[in-house]
Design an enzyme around this catalytic site. Structure first.
Site, short mmCIF file in Angstrom:
data_model
loop_
_atom_site.label_atom_id
_atom_site.label_comp_id
_atom_site.label_asym_id
_atom_site.label_seq_id
_atom_site.Cartn_x
_atom_site.Cartn_y
_atom_site.Cartn_z
CE LYS A 92 8.77 -3.57 7.29
NZ LYS A 92 8.25 -2.23 7.65
CE LYS A 97 -2.67 -3.15 0.65
NZ LYS A 97 -2.50 -3.99 1.86
CB CYS A 109 -6.07 1.59 7.30
SG CYS A 109 -4.55 1.95 6.40
CB THR A 146 -0.51 -7.70 1.87
OG1 THR A 146 -1.08 -6.65 1.08
CG2 THR A 146 -0.94 -9.04 1.32
NE ARG A 147 -0.51 -2.89 7.22
CZ ARG A 147 -1.79 -3.00 6.85
NH1 ARG A 147 -2.09 -3.74 5.78
NH2 ARG A 147 -2.74 -2.39 7.51
CG HIS A 203 -8.23 -2.78 7.73
ND1 HIS A 203 -7.96 -1.77 8.61
CD2 HIS A 203 -8.84 -2.20 6.66
CE1 HIS A 203 -8.39 -0.62 8.09
NE2 HIS A 203 -8.90 -0.84 6.91
CG HIS A 236 5.23 6.07 3.93
ND1 HIS A 236 4.89 5.24 4.97
CD2 HIS A 236 6.20 6.90 4.40
CE1 HIS A 236 5.62 5.54 6.03
NE2 HIS A 236 6.42 6.53 5.71
#
Length: 393
Positions: free
Chosen positions: A346, A263, A313, A51-52, A48, A267
């Site tokens: 992806k 956004k 997430c 976007t990725r 969720h 990482h």
């Protein structure tokens, strides 16, 4: 209790990888059952947040580039079949302090595979995107053919397509246990037992809930992203998707889409999480907003406005941040797909195809040798963690 039908393949975990596999299996006429503890797309996994990134110039094993290119083709096919916009070719700008990280390896691999990638110095970056505030030590690798995916739309599209091809989906059905023997798998749930000839386990951050049937070297961590008020320079259509690596850590982000704000997420780092534990909401830690804001203020001051929204997430990390795509070490009719380590979404279109290949024909044309579970066997060749900037999103 009524006897359940026998399926060809049962998929445990219908998130990005599982839903894609369900589609690829069902379209081949395979009797497929997908089981998920929630109702995908949902906010309890790793898919969720709207976007990725999708990019193609990877370093490390060349298999990643090949998979990324195939994934792009499959996303475009899913977009056409579903009639839904899934992919935006925004370009992706990879930024890094040259004292921390070099794009040299990725540029070499990109050139070998004819992936378009431009190397830019700080002056060229500022000329193209004047809103960026970068010191001279920064450089970039710009991928004009890359972009971003609408993650929940992708899950929804594959769900609809899988069901249209005859797959079945059980939602809000936690799996309690899995048992298997050659030629038979039983999935035990709160709603009863389901029997199939084979299974795909793609439980993401919830893999530990499938222990002791399978034990993978996967650690789930809590991750946050935030949307910040930004100037028109950072709007979609003007600003690309991006990654950024510096002394502050590794970050990734997206332009402001429809006025939602830029956004950004981090990482590296993250608090470990285990299935069944509460997931602390955004803002529970000072670093949730603080880490993101400090980077924006330093390098993208026009995107360091008011926090408009925050979200949490889960990442599911392997020790080396490479994936696990393999067969169960004891049961060849059970496939494993996990450990996608924050940069896997992806690839979900092609991972689903690979899992369908393995289930139906026993092999795949894609090179999945780098993702073998056996690489984690103890010994001098055990994989080592990668630098935090090696692969982002």
């Amino acid at each position: 209790m009524a006897e359940h039908p026998v399926y060809d393949v049962i998929i445990v975990g219908a998130g990005s990888m599982g839903m894609s596999a369900g589609y690829h299996l069902a379209r081949r006429g395979v009797r497929t059952l997908l089981i998920d503890a929630f109702d995908p797309p949902h906010t309890e996994g790793s898919h969720h947040g709207e976007t990725r990134l999708i990019r193609h110039a990877y370093s490390g094993d060349p298999a990643y580039i090949d998979l990324a290119l195939r994934a792009q083709v499959l996303w475009e096919e899913a977009e056409a079949e579903s009639g839904t916009e899934l992919l935006v070719p925004s370009g992706v700008l990879n930024l890094a302090d040259s004292g921390v990280y070099s794009f040299a390896g990725r540029l070499v691999e990109a050139q070998k595979r004819k992936v378009r990638a431009e190397q830019l110095d700080a002056d060229e970056i500022r000329h193209r995107w004047p809103a960026l505030n970068l010191p001279e030590s920064f450089e970039a690798m710009y991928e004009p053919d890359a972009g971003y995916l609408y993650s929940e739309r992708c899950i929804t599209a594959y769900r609809q397509l899988a069901l249209a091809h005859g797959a079945e989906l059980l939602t809000n059905t936690p799996v309690l246990n899995v048992t298997a023997r050659e030629g038979s798998v039983t999935v035990h749930t709160k709603n009863g037992e389901y029997h199939g000839a084979a299974a795909v386990l793609s439980a993401g951050a919830w893999f530990k809930s499938l222990s002791p049937f399978v034990s993978l070297p996967i650690k789930a961590v809590r991750k946050v992203v935030g949307w910040f008020g930004s100037t028109p320079d950072f709007e979609a259509g003007k600003f690309p998707g991006f990654t950024l690596g510096g002394e502050e850590g590794g970050f990734y982000g997206f332009p402001s889409i429809g006025g939602a704000g830029l956004k950004i997420g981090r990482h590296d780092t993250g608090e470990e999480w285990r299935p069944g534990e509460p997931l602390a909401p955004f803002g529970s830690l000072e670093s949730d907003e603080g880490d993101l804001r400090r980077v924006l203020e330093a390098y993208m001051p026009g995107a360091a406005g008011k926090l408009l929204k925050g979200s949490v997430c889960k990442y599911e990390h392997t020790p080396d941040e490479d994936f696990i795509i393999d067969r169960h070490p004891e049961y060849s009719n059970v496939l494993l797909a996990g450990g996608f380590s924050g940069h896997g979404f992806k690839f979900s279109s092609v991972v689903g195809e690979i899992l369908a290949d393995l289930a139906v024909q026993g092999n795949t044309r894609q090179n999945i040798a780098p993702f073998a579970l056996s690489r984690f066997n103890t010994g001098p060749d055990q994989p080592q963690p990668k630098p935090i900037l090696e692969e982002i999103e």
